[in-house]
Design an enzyme around this catalytic site. Structure first.
Site, PDB file in Angstrom:
ATOM      1  N   ASP A 253      48.540  35.637  38.457  1.00 58.24           N
ATOM      2  CA  ASP A 253      48.698  35.865  36.885  1.00 58.24           C
ATOM      3  C   ASP A 253      50.053  35.278  36.753  1.00 58.24           C
ATOM      4  O   ASP A 253      49.817  34.815  35.242  1.00 58.24           O
ATOM      5  CB  ASP A 253      48.403  37.408  36.571  1.00 58.24           C
ATOM      6  CG  ASP A 253      47.228  37.859  36.587  1.00 58.24           C
ATOM      7  OD1 ASP A 253      46.405  36.914  36.756  1.00 58.24           O
ATOM      8  OD2 ASP A 253      47.094  39.256  36.790  1.00 58.24           O
TER       9      ASP A 253
ATOM     10  N   LYS B 283      32.606  42.659  28.902  1.00 53.76           N
ATOM     11  CA  LYS B 283      33.039  43.452  29.802  1.00 53.76           C
ATOM     12  C   LYS B 283      33.190  44.882  28.828  1.00 53.76           C
ATOM     13  O   LYS B 283      33.673  45.004  27.641  1.00 53.76           O
ATOM     14  CB  LYS B 283      34.517  43.341  30.395  1.00 53.76           C
ATOM     15  CG  LYS B 283      34.576  42.236  31.256  1.00 53.76           C
ATOM     16  CD  LYS B 283      36.182  42.156  31.461  1.00 53.76           C
ATOM     17  CE  LYS B 283      36.247  40.555  32.475  1.00 53.76           C
ATOM     18  NZ  LYS B 283      37.532  40.707  32.875  1.00 53.76           N
TER      19      LYS B 283
ATOM     20  N   HIS C 251      42.299  37.334  31.972  1.00 54.09           N
ATOM     21  CA  HIS C 251      41.177  36.535  32.991  1.00 54.09           C
ATOM     22  C   HIS C 251      40.003  36.560  31.988  1.00 54.09           C
ATOM     23  O   HIS C 251      39.725  37.048  31.068  1.00 54.09           O
ATOM     24  CB  HIS C 251      40.837  37.361  34.058  1.00 54.09           C
ATOM     25  CG  HIS C 251      41.857  37.893  34.991  1.00 54.09           C
ATOM     26  ND1 HIS C 251      42.064  39.110  35.584  1.00 54.09           N
ATOM     27  CD2 HIS C 251      43.022  37.041  35.406  1.00 54.09           C
ATOM     28  CE1 HIS C 251      43.087  38.852  36.226  1.00 54.09           C
ATOM     29  NE2 HIS C 251      43.961  37.753  36.044  1.00 54.09           N
TER      30      HIS C 251
ATOM     31  N   TYR D 260      35.193  49.023  34.685  1.00 58.63           N
ATOM     32  CA  TYR D 260      34.629  48.093  33.716  1.00 58.63           C
ATOM     33  C   TYR D 260      33.023  47.767  34.396  1.00 58.63           C
ATOM     34  O   TYR D 260      33.158  47.514  35.489  1.00 58.63           O
ATOM     35  CB  TYR D 260      35.261  47.116  33.136  1.00 58.63           C
ATOM     36  CG  TYR D 260      36.235  46.359  34.281  1.00 58.63           C
ATOM     37  CD1 TYR D 260      35.504  45.003  34.570  1.00 58.63           C
ATOM     38  CD2 TYR D 260      37.270  46.809  35.001  1.00 58.63           C
ATOM     39  CE1 TYR D 260      36.426  44.335  35.549  1.00 58.63           C
ATOM     40  CE2 TYR D 260      37.870  46.101  35.792  1.00 58.63           C
ATOM     41  CZ  TYR D 260      37.319  44.559  36.119  1.00 58.63           C
ATOM     42  OH  TYR D 260      38.051  44.008  37.154  1.00 58.63           O
TER      43      TYR D 260
END
Length: 184
Positions: A170, A72, A62, A132
């Site tokens: 996904d 991130k 992603h 994250y």
């Protein structure tokens, strides 16, 4: 804290020092001054956490495009994962290459995934929790992805496509060769 620049130098593995005694351990996970000195000046504005029940769960690949692109800082808070960052910056000499790093709650290591990278992970243990911090808020209209098991990326995932637990979204992501040049 040790800051190891990966073979794609913008991706950084951060290894904190654990202070252990018979009670357990203490770990300093983030220090702004050290992060700025070794990685850069970023501002984290959202913290996320996911939990994946079965080992072999894939999440990703992603990313978000401007104006909502995200860097991130990824940490596995419980269990272990293989964390992957794919360089999708067309002008980069490492375009299409990736970094794969094992992160676990045993080491408290983290991975900095800057803007311009697609991110994903595979759980190596059941009930893996991933935390994250991101530099921009989630924006569904700016979210994009690349097929996690695209053979052109040659990511050595620790699970076969048949054995992996993958979300429907996904499984339908475009191939790397078909994605738009979002980070020219």
């Amino acid at each position: 804290m040790i800051f190891e620049h990966c073979h794609i130098s913008d991706v950084v593995k951060i290894i904190p020092k654990r202070h252990a005694d018979p009670r357990g351990h203490f770990t300093e996970l983030f220090r702004l001054d050290l992060f700025k000195a070794h990685v850069g000046d970023v501002t984290f504005i959202q913290h996320n956490q996911s939990m994946s029940r079965p080992a072999g769960t894939i999440r990703g690949l992603h990313y978000q495009i401007d104006p909502a692109a995200q860097g991130k800082l990824v940490r596995c808070a419980r269990g272990a994962i293989l964390d992957v960052a794919v360089d999708i910056r067309r002008s980069s000499p490492t375009f299409g290459q990736h970094v794969a790093v094992e992160l676990s709650s045993e080491t408290d290591s983290q991975l900095w995934v800057p803007v311009g990278f697609a991110h994903g992970f595979c759980t190596l243990t059941p009930d893996a929790e991933v935390w994250y911090a991101v530099t921009n808020t989630y924006s569904p209209e700016h979210e994009r992805g690349i097929l996690w098991n695209d053979p052109d990326l040659a990511i050595d995932w620790p699970v076969s496509a048949q054995a992996a637990t993958v979300g429907a979204r996904d499984m339908l992501q475009p191939r790397f060769k078909d994605y738009a040049a979002d980070f020219a």
